[in-house]
Enzyme design. Structure first.
Site, mmCIF file in Angstrom:
data_model
loop_
_atom_site.group_PDB
_atom_site.id
_atom_site.type_symbol
_atom_site.label_atom_id
_atom_site.label_comp_id
_atom_site.label_asym_id
_atom_site.label_seq_id
_atom_site.Cartn_x
_atom_site.Cartn_y
_atom_site.Cartn_z
ATOM 1 N N ARG A 1 -7.994 -0.433 1.557
ATOM 2 C CA ARG A 1 -8.137 -1.958 1.162
ATOM 3 C C ARG A 1 -8.570 -1.483 -0.799
ATOM 4 N NH1 ARG A 1 -11.730 -2.200 5.693
ATOM 5 N NH2 ARG A 1 -9.914 -0.953 6.802
ATOM 6 N N ASP B 1 1.503 6.414 5.587
ATOM 7 C CA ASP B 1 0.702 5.298 5.462
ATOM 8 C C ASP B 1 1.474 4.698 4.528
ATOM 9 O OD1 ASP B 1 -1.576 4.457 5.714
ATOM 10 O OD2 ASP B 1 -3.228 5.308 4.626
ATOM 11 N N LYS C 1 -9.816 13.206 8.763
ATOM 12 C CA LYS C 1 -8.739 12.993 9.879
ATOM 13 C C LYS C 1 -9.432 15.062 10.398
ATOM 14 C CE LYS C 1 -5.249 9.695 8.530
ATOM 15 N NZ LYS C 1 -6.252 8.441 9.072
ATOM 16 N N LYS D 1 0.914 -1.240 0.114
ATOM 17 C CA LYS D 1 -0.104 0.106 -0.259
ATOM 18 C C LYS D 1 1.074 1.081 0.027
ATOM 19 C CE LYS D 1 -3.301 2.218 2.869
ATOM 20 N NZ LYS D 1 -3.819 2.623 4.452
ATOM 21 N N ASP E 1 -12.349 7.226 4.771
ATOM 22 C CA ASP E 1 -11.111 6.894 5.464
ATOM 23 C C ASP E 1 -10.429 5.278 5.038
ATOM 24 O OD1 ASP E 1 -8.405 7.403 6.970
ATOM 25 O OD2 ASP E 1 -9.413 7.305 8.429
ATOM 26 N N ASP F 1 -2.338 9.883 4.041
ATOM 27 C CA ASP F 1 -3.652 9.790 4.499
ATOM 28 C C ASP F 1 -4.422 11.010 5.085
ATOM 29 O OD1 ASP F 1 -5.767 8.776 4.287
ATOM 30 O OD2 ASP F 1 -5.010 7.152 6.026
ATOM 31 N N GLU G 1 -9.476 3.620 2.998
ATOM 32 C CA GLU G 1 -9.034 3.684 1.193
ATOM 33 C C GLU G 1 -8.093 3.050 0.757
ATOM 34 O OE1 GLU G 1 -5.352 4.974 3.000
ATOM 35 O OE2 GLU G 1 -7.674 5.255 3.457
#
Length: 493
Positions: A334, A271, A260, A248, A330, A253, A332
């Site tokens: 996956r 991230d 957030k 990933k 959030d 993020d 995202e």
């Protein structure tokens, strides 16, 4: 390279610092007043020379003798290297007396030389790209023992290579998001693998649309930096099992439209820790010219909000026919890993490991020192064994089939977030399993809790850890060794 391991040349030059390694059982103790606390694992104590030219002595506690292993030695080396570097000394030597009953009187075994080198290099790692103040100078020379031999140099070089690959992952994670946006990340990957025995493909823009990488397109829609899918193909042995490593790569993020909210959000740049782990592992494996066949797949995007960002309630359609309702932007990671897994299957991989900073829930389950793994029984057991040995610790968590109903949506085949807040890390793994569809042996690693540390200890330094580099590389190396052993057994039969 932070230091040079000195090989014995017959000279008896006294180093500025003598490192004493001490177990807590008291069987070995130099002629110094040592308390029990000084012998605890990770303890550091200085005895400074009383006059110019007299050696400083650094005590490094190893803890219990029965728990000693290469991870303890790596930690000791990291602590020692950082302490000596902080003091500004240039030369050091290790008194190996307390290890003679374990290593023998003649010399350190290759495994120990490699572990010490790896720990020292990682413990003295610094990321000072944005610092304007003068930086601490590295220690120039370290003598492991009076009996150090030229034959130990290859083992030291292996330790350096492992540390360099892990440091590469740390560098990538520690970068400011403004300097490692998706486009810049792609260029960094090109630079790392330039001249290597790999084929590198980058899918962007119209190519992403043609390949229906719709999760990646959706997540990246809010950023001025367009998303990309990077594919790195390495064939050290074209007949080996085809393994895909999917990492990933969310370079920042912000949560998308589900913004957030925290006092300090700078950690959102970590991230892409899964992508960094895959890149570091590939860096190490290609340098070692490993007899493996690997495709590294790295979906890269920013998850930030603007007028074009994807929205809660959007439905993403994947090329395998599955549709996913976006419940929360959030969640995202996956969505882009699903694209990566499907691309791995299209590339012909039938062995897949995905690795990601995916959920905060994994930290609630396992704390901050052990990552989570789900999937194939053999692979997860192997990864757990490797992690205990090399320090990238990991623990298996369950895939509960009945919980898949919690990912249901009235509008699509799946929702990207479960309908209750419990077992979030397990839910993410179940989501990803739907995209594997039984077409490959697969496991999923959630390293959100291990991607960084708040303070320096052992060979881990404040900031990014480089977690996963050695775990993935050692997994591949073990698979190669097992295949060779199996081939040899068949040949003998």
């Amino acid at each position: 390279m932070a230091w040079m391991m000195e090989i014995n040349t017959g000279a008896n030059d006294k180093a500025e610092v003598r490192i004493e390694l001490v177990f807590n059982d008291g069987e070995y103790a130099p002629s110094l007043p040592l308390s029990a606390k000084m012998k605890e694992r990770g303890a550091q104590t200085w005895f400074y020379g009383r006059s110019a030219g007299e050696q400083d002595i650094l005590i490094i506690g190893l803890g219990a003798r029965e728990r000693f292993g290469m991870e303890v030695l790596r930690e000791a080396a990291g602590n020692a290297g950082r302490a000596i570097q902080d003091l500004g000394r240039e030369t050091a030597e290790v008194n190996p007396a307390c290890l003679q009953d374990l290593f023998g009187a003649e010399a350190w075994p290759e495994e120990a030389v490699s572990a010490w080198t790896e720990g020292w290099e990682l413990g003295t790692y610094t990321f000072h790209k944005y610092k304007t103040s003068a930086q601490k100078q590295p220690v120039k020379r370290v003598r492991l023992s009076p009996e150090s031999r030229e034959e130990e140099l290859p083992a030291a070089e292996i330790g350096r290579m492992r540390a360099a690959a892990t440091s590469l992952a740390r560098d990538l994670c520690n970068e400011a998001a403004s300097d490692l946006n998706p486009s810049a990340f792609v260029e960094r990957i090109r630079q790392v693998f330039a001249g290597r025995n790999v084929k590198l493909a980058v899918y962007q823009g119209e190519e992403l649309k043609q390949r229906q990488m719709n999760g990646l397109l959706a997540v990246g829609a809010g950023s001025k930096h367009p998303p990309a899918m990077v594919e790195i193909s390495y064939e050290g042995d074209p007949d080996a099992e085809h393994l895909a490593l999917v990492g990933k790569g969310i370079t920042f993020d912000m949560g998308g439209m589900n913004l957030k909210d925290a006092r300090d959000l700078s950690d959102a740049r970590f991230d892409m820790g899964g992508a960094a782990a895959v890149i570091g592992a590939m860096d190490l494996l290609t340098r070692l010219e490993a007899k493996a066949r690997i495709t590294a797949i790295i979906p890269i995007a920013d998850n930030v909000p603007d007028g074009g960002a994807f929205l809660p309630s959007d439905v993403v359609r994947y090329p395998n026919g599955l549709t996913v309702q976006v419940v929360n932007t959030d969640a995202e990671g996956r969505l882009i890993l699903a694209d990566g897994i499907l691309h791995a299957l299209r590339c012909g991989a039938r062995h897949i490991i995905d690795v990601a900073t995916l959920t905060g829930a994994v930290g609630h389950a396992l704390g901050l020192k052990v990552a989570g793994v789900w999937g194939d029984d053999e692979y997860t057991a192997q990864l757990m064994r490797i992690g205990e040995r090399n320090g990238d610790r990991i623990w298996r968590l369950p895939l509960v089939d009945e919980d898949e109903e919690l990912l249901s949506s009235p509008y699509a085949d799946l929702a990207n977030l479960a309908s209750n807040p419990y077992g979030g890390a397990n839910m993410a793994a179940l989501f990803l399993r739907r995209f594997v569809g039984g077409k490959a042996r697969w496991c999923h690693i959630d390293m959100a809790n291990t991607v960084q540390v708040p303070s320096s200890r052992g060979y881990k330094v404040t900031g990014a850890t480089g977690y996963g580099v050695r775990l993935l590389a050692d997994f591949v190396i073990e698979r190669i060794a097992a295949a060779e052993d199996e081939g040899g057994s068949r040949h003998e039969a």
